[in-house]
Every structure is written in structure tokens, then in C-alpha cells.
Design an enzyme around this catalytic site. Structure first.
Site, PDB file in Angstrom:
ATOM      1  N   VAL A   1       0.854  -1.187   0.000  1.00  0.00           N
ATOM      2  CA  VAL A   1       0.000   0.000   0.000  1.00  0.00           C
ATOM      3  C   VAL A   1       0.886   1.230   0.000  1.00  0.00           C
ATOM      4  O   VAL A   1       1.913   1.280   0.666  1.00  0.00           O
ATOM      5  CB  VAL A   1      -0.940   0.091   1.231  1.00  0.00           C
ATOM      6  CG1 VAL A   1      -2.142  -0.807   1.068  1.00  0.00           C
ATOM      7  CG2 VAL A   1      -0.210  -0.188   2.516  1.00  0.00           C
ATOM      8  N   SER A   2       0.471   2.214  -0.789  1.00  0.00           N
ATOM      9  CA  SER A   2       1.180   3.484  -0.757  1.00  0.00           C
ATOM     10  C   SER A   2       0.496   4.365   0.278  1.00  0.00           C
ATOM     11  O   SER A   2      -0.623   4.104   0.688  1.00  0.00           O
ATOM     12  CB  SER A   2       1.126   4.145  -2.139  1.00  0.00           C
ATOM     13  OG  SER A   2      -0.219   4.418  -2.474  1.00  0.00           O
ATOM     14  N   THR A   3       1.177   5.399   0.689  1.00  0.00           N
ATOM     15  CA  THR A   3       0.628   6.320   1.678  1.00  0.00           C
ATOM     16  C   THR A   3      -0.693   6.900   1.177  1.00  0.00           C
ATOM     17  O   THR A   3      -1.662   7.037   1.910  1.00  0.00           O
ATOM     18  CB  THR A   3       1.628   7.465   1.926  1.00  0.00           C
ATOM     19  OG1 THR A   3       2.937   6.923   1.854  1.00  0.00           O
ATOM     20  CG2 THR A   3       1.423   8.103   3.267  1.00  0.00           C
TER      21      THR A   3
ATOM     22  N   GLU B   1      -2.863   5.582  -0.996  1.00  0.00           N
ATOM     23  CA  GLU B   1      -3.957   4.620  -0.966  1.00  0.00           C
ATOM     24  C   GLU B   1      -4.505   4.462   0.444  1.00  0.00           C
ATOM     25  O   GLU B   1      -5.700   4.306   0.646  1.00  0.00           O
ATOM     26  CB  GLU B   1      -3.468   3.245  -1.472  1.00  0.00           C
ATOM     27  CG  GLU B   1      -3.266   3.196  -2.966  1.00  0.00           C
ATOM     28  CD  GLU B   1      -2.562   1.927  -3.391  1.00  0.00           C
ATOM     29  OE1 GLU B   1      -2.919   1.409  -4.462  1.00  0.00           O
ATOM     30  OE2 GLU B   1      -1.657   1.451  -2.672  1.00  0.00           O
TER      31      GLU B   1
END
Ligand SMILES: [Zn+2]
Length: 504
Positions: A9-11, A13
């Protein structure tokens, strides 16, 4: 069946959609179990953008796949691997090549236009994007090293590395490193140190219990232990990165002096003795044969043997030890070299027999043809995609098509060339003339050559000497080794290596 689940997960998302790593891991693990996984390894990257491939979790997944311990990978969708299509294509190709099955939770190849595009582009794009992406990844690593960071592949005895904490001293291993240095500077040989470590059961970095003297020597030579790790030491621009020192600069320098002394000593000792060192292999045990200075009925005798110390070699050679009289063997090889030089026609035909066979050229041509057919397939797929309207013929796609066309032309040209080069065509008439001329020049003063010149000459002409069998009986003439089969392999490129000889 062993499965890996990978989650990212990206920040962004996390903030926008509330996606969590745990949720991804759970649903992937569930699917892996449904598919029959008995063991599941988890890899994850949190808060890291999918634009870069330089992610610890992904690196871990890729190295596990390289080791061949994964049968199945489960992830939510190709976007987890990377946000970039090209990266997705490369990674999926890498995984499939390793024989790993890929399973996506929210994605099927056939059902969506994206899926179809992804699938079809695989063939078309992967081929020429691969090199570029590799280059980019290597650049990323170098950049990191330059900024004083440590690239992902840092692994050195005496240290632990993690992306979060960086390089730290591993206390137990560092203790061994200190011992190695201190023993060595008080004149214990690397060989003796290696035996001692093996006998005391100290594990190596790779977790074996076997210390080779070469491993000890490498530790002694590595400047990392005085605090200067050298990244890409074999390149034109090595980068020095400070790491915590394990021994003092003085101790390290002393070790280098002793190493240099012993190198000089060995160079002197080895010099006049063995004409064929580095050239002989025993076909009975498959290991190289080296010089051995022994005693026979009170006389010092030079031999070649495949026997090696059991404490430092995995394959210690034939047992009982096979000893081949060095004078006899050297005479056999030297006479063969002389005979060939004396009879240039014989030399030329002997070299011809050692040339790469038609089979080698055939293999290369087959390989080129396979690449050509892949390229053509890629073009057809891309054109189909354009025709069906899935892909628009914009400038980027046009450029890709042009590149594929250029690649096709290049491959066709190379196939033509390879066909011409195949077999004896490699060895031109001029080369044969040159070889004959060189031979007649060398033979003139062959008996006045110094040992080093003789050795150079033998090495220019002979690539390998294969020995099988052992001496029968005790008495033999100097140029006769009854029961021993000696096979001399000649260098096909001899005409070039002889040219560089410094024989006047
Ligand atoms: Zn052997």
C-alpha cells in the site's frame, strides 16, 4: 506447495481508500490456502510508491523466487507489483520464467480490456524494454551508494544489514573477523586459520561449516573491516562507503604487507618449477592437477597430482593419490608442441579440428531465429491490438513499432552473417598462412627458450591437458607414461595468441 503473498500500500492509498496491508495479506493468504499452499511466505511494502522497484519487500520476493523456493504467488492485482506497465511486464515475465504461477484476486487476463492489453503487450514490449529497465534499476542502486546509502545486496561476514537500520556490526561474526586478523598478523597462515575455524565448527556467512583458505584471504583483503566498504570494486568508478570498522587501520595495513610478501615469495617459488601448472585436469576425479614436490627413494621428484588437502577441499582428488612424474609429462607435451611447430601443415589441420564446430554455429543461428520469431510475434500482436481498437496508434506506439521493425532487420542481418561465419569460414586462408609463418619463426630458436618463454608458448598453443589412468609398474622411460592417457587440447585461436608472444 509453497506460496508467497505480496502486499503493497502506498501512503496515498491508505489515506484515500483506507486500504490496509493486513486486509490484503489476509485475503491473499486465504486464496493461497484454497489453491493448496501448505506453507506461506509473506512479503510486504508499506507506504512505498509503486513507481520504484527498489522496495525491500519486493526485493525479498524476487530473491526468494530466484532461489527457487516459491511455487505460487498471490497478490491483489498487477498494480501491487508496480504502477508502471513496463515493470509489471518485466516482473511477471521474470516470475513465469522461474516456473512460478501467478494468481491475482481482482484481475483476470481474459475478462477485461486491461487484462487483454496486459497479456498481449507482454510479448510485444518485454523484449526491448527489458534492457532499459535493467539499466534504470542498476542506476538507482548506484545513486544510492553515492549518497552514502547501502544498496540492497549488501551482505558481508561480520555485519548485518537492514534497510531501516543500515549496516550494523554482528558481534559474533565480528569477533571471528578480529581473530582472523590477529592470528594472521602474528604469522598464522590463512590455511591454518581456515582449518582451525572449520574444526571449531564456526558457521560461515552461507551457514556452512566449511572454511576455505580463500575465504579467509578474502576477509583479510577486504577494506570494509577497516571501515571502508568498496561498492562495485571491479568497475571503473568504485565507490567507497563508510561502514563501522572491525579492526584498526594499523592491523589491516599490516595484514596487507604480509599478504604482499607471501605473494612475492610464491611467485618466486612457483616460477621455474611447473611448466603445465593451471593446464592439467584429471578426468578420473574431475579436478585440476597441480605441482607436487615429493621424495622418492631419497630423491626429490617433481610430480603433478590431483590430490589436495581434505581439510580445505570439497573434492580432495583421487585416492590413493595419483602422482604423475612431471619431467615425463612435460616432455610429452613439449614434444607435441615442437612436432606441430615443425610441421606447419599438421599444425593447421590440428587447429582446424579444434575450431568451433558447425554445431556451435547452428546453435547460435537457431537462437537468433527464435529471437526473430518472438519479435515478429510481438509485432503481429501489437498490430492486432491497433486493428481491434484496444490500442491507439499514437506516437508512442508508432515508436514501438519502429523499434520492433529495426530489431527484426538487425536479427535478419545477424542470421545472414552467422550463416557465413559457420564452420571453417571462421578461419580464413590468411590466418592459416600467418599461423604457418609464426610456426616457422618460433621453431628456429625453440631450444634456446627460457622457462617463462616456454611456458608462454605452451599456454598460447594448449588450452587443456587431460589425464586419465595411473602409472602401471614402477619403471618407465622419461617420455613414456604407461597406463596413462594424455589428451592435449589445442587452442583454436592460437594464431592470435602466438602473435602476442614475446619470443624474439
Ligand atoms: Zn584424480
Amino acid at each position: 506447495m509453497r506460496a508467497a503473498v505480496y502486499a503493497r500500500v502506498s501512503t496515498e492509498e491508505q489515506a484515500q481508500h483506507g486500504y490496509s496491508l493486513a486486509e490484503q495479506k489476509d485475503s491473499c493468504t486465504r486464496r493461497a490456502k484454497e489453491l493448496g499452499a501448505t506453507e506461506i511466505l509473506e512479503f510486504a511494502d508499506e507506504g512505498i510508491s509503486g513507481a520504484t522497484l527498489d522496495r525491500p519487500g519486493l526485493e525479498g520476493l524476487r530473491s526468494a523466487i530466484k532461489e527457487g523456493i516459491i511455487d505460487l504467488i498471490v497478490l491483489r492485482d498487477p498494480d501491487r507489483l508496480s504502477r508502471k506497465l513496463a515493470h509489471q511486464l518485466i516482473l511477471t515475465e521474470e516470475f513465469e520464467k522461474a516456473g512460478v504461477r501467478l494468481e491475482f484476486l481482482d484481475f483476470t487476463w481474459q475478462d477485461s480490456p486491461e487484462g487483454k492489453l496486459f497479456y498481449n503487450l507482454k510479448g510485444a514490449v518485454a523484449e526491448y524494454e527489458r534492457e532499459k529497465i535493467k539499466e534504470r534499476m542498476i542506476r538507482g542502486k548506484n545513486q544510492k551508494a553515492r549518497q552514502g546509502g547501502i544498496p540492497m545486496n549488501f551482505s558481508l561476514y561480520g555485519y548485518d544489514y537492514s534497510p531501516e537500520k543500515g549496516v550494523q556490526i554482528n558481534a559474533q561474526e565480528a569477533e571471528i573477523v578480529k581473530q582472523i586478523f590477529h592470528k594472521f598478523v602474528s604469522y598464522t597462515s590463512p590455511h591454518a586459520i581456515a582449518i582451525e575455524l572449520t574444526q571449531s565448527g564456526v558457521p560461515t556467512k552461507r551457514n556452512t561449516n566449511f572454511w576455505h583458505r580463500q575465504v579467509v584471504r578474502q576477509i583479510l583483503m577486504n577494506p570494509a573491516y577497516k571501515g571502508e566498504w568498496v561498492y562495485q570494486k571491479n568497475s571503473d568508478s568504485p565507490i567507497i562507503i563508510p561502514v563501522p570498522a572491525i579492526v584498526s587501520k594499523e592491523v589491516w595495513e599490516t595484514a596487507q604487507q604480509i599478504l604482499a610478501e607471501s605473494r612475492r615469495l610464491w611467485a618466486k617459488r612457483g616460477k621455474q618449477q611447473y611448466l603445465l601448472s593451471g593446464l592439467i585436469t584429471c578426468t578420473d576425479c574431475g579436478t585440476p592437477m597441480g605441482g607436487h614436490y615429493g621424495t622418492h627413494w631419497g630423491n626429490r621428484v617433481r610430480n603433478y597430482t590431483c590430490r589436495k588437502s581434505e581439510s580445505t577441499n570439497r573434492i580432495p582428488g583421487c585416492s590413493p593419490a595419483k602422482l604423475i612424474n612431471a619431467d615425463s609429462l612435460e616432455l610429452i607435451v613439449w614434444n607435441e608442441v615442437k612436432n606441430l611447430l615443425n610441421d606447419p601443415d599438421k599444425l593447421v589441420s590440428a587447429v582446424k579440428r579444434n575450431l568451433p564446430t558447425d554445431e556451435d554455429s547452428k546453435k547460435e543461428i537457431d537462437n537468433l531465429k527464435r529471437q526473430l520469431s518472438d519479435t515478429e510475434k510481438g509485432m503481429t500482436q501489437l498490430i492486432d491490438l491497433i486493428a481491434s481498437g484496444i490500442v491507439e496508434l499514437d506516437s508512442k506506439i508508432k515508436q514501438k513499432l519502429t523499434q520492433l521493425k529495426q530489431r527484426r532487420e538487425l536479427l535478419e542481418r545477424r542470421i545472414k552473417e552467422a550463416n557465413k561465419e559457420s564452420g571453417l569460414a571462421l578461419f580464413s586462408r590468411q590466418d592459416m598462412k600467418n599461423l604457418k609463418r609464426l610456426a616457422s619463426e618460433i621453431i628456429k630458436n625453440i631450444d634456446d627458450l627460457e622457462f617463462e618463454e616456454k611456458q608462454q608458448l605452451v599456454r598460447s598453443m594448449v588450452s587443456q591437458v587431460y589425464i586419465s589412468g595411473r602409472i602401471q609398474g614402477t619403471y618407465h622411460l622419461p617420455d613414456d607414461l604407461p597406463g596413462v592417457d594424455v589428451k592435449i587440447m589445442l587452442r583454436a585461436e592460437m594464431v592470435y595468441s602466438l602473435k602476442n608472444l614475446a619470443i624474439s
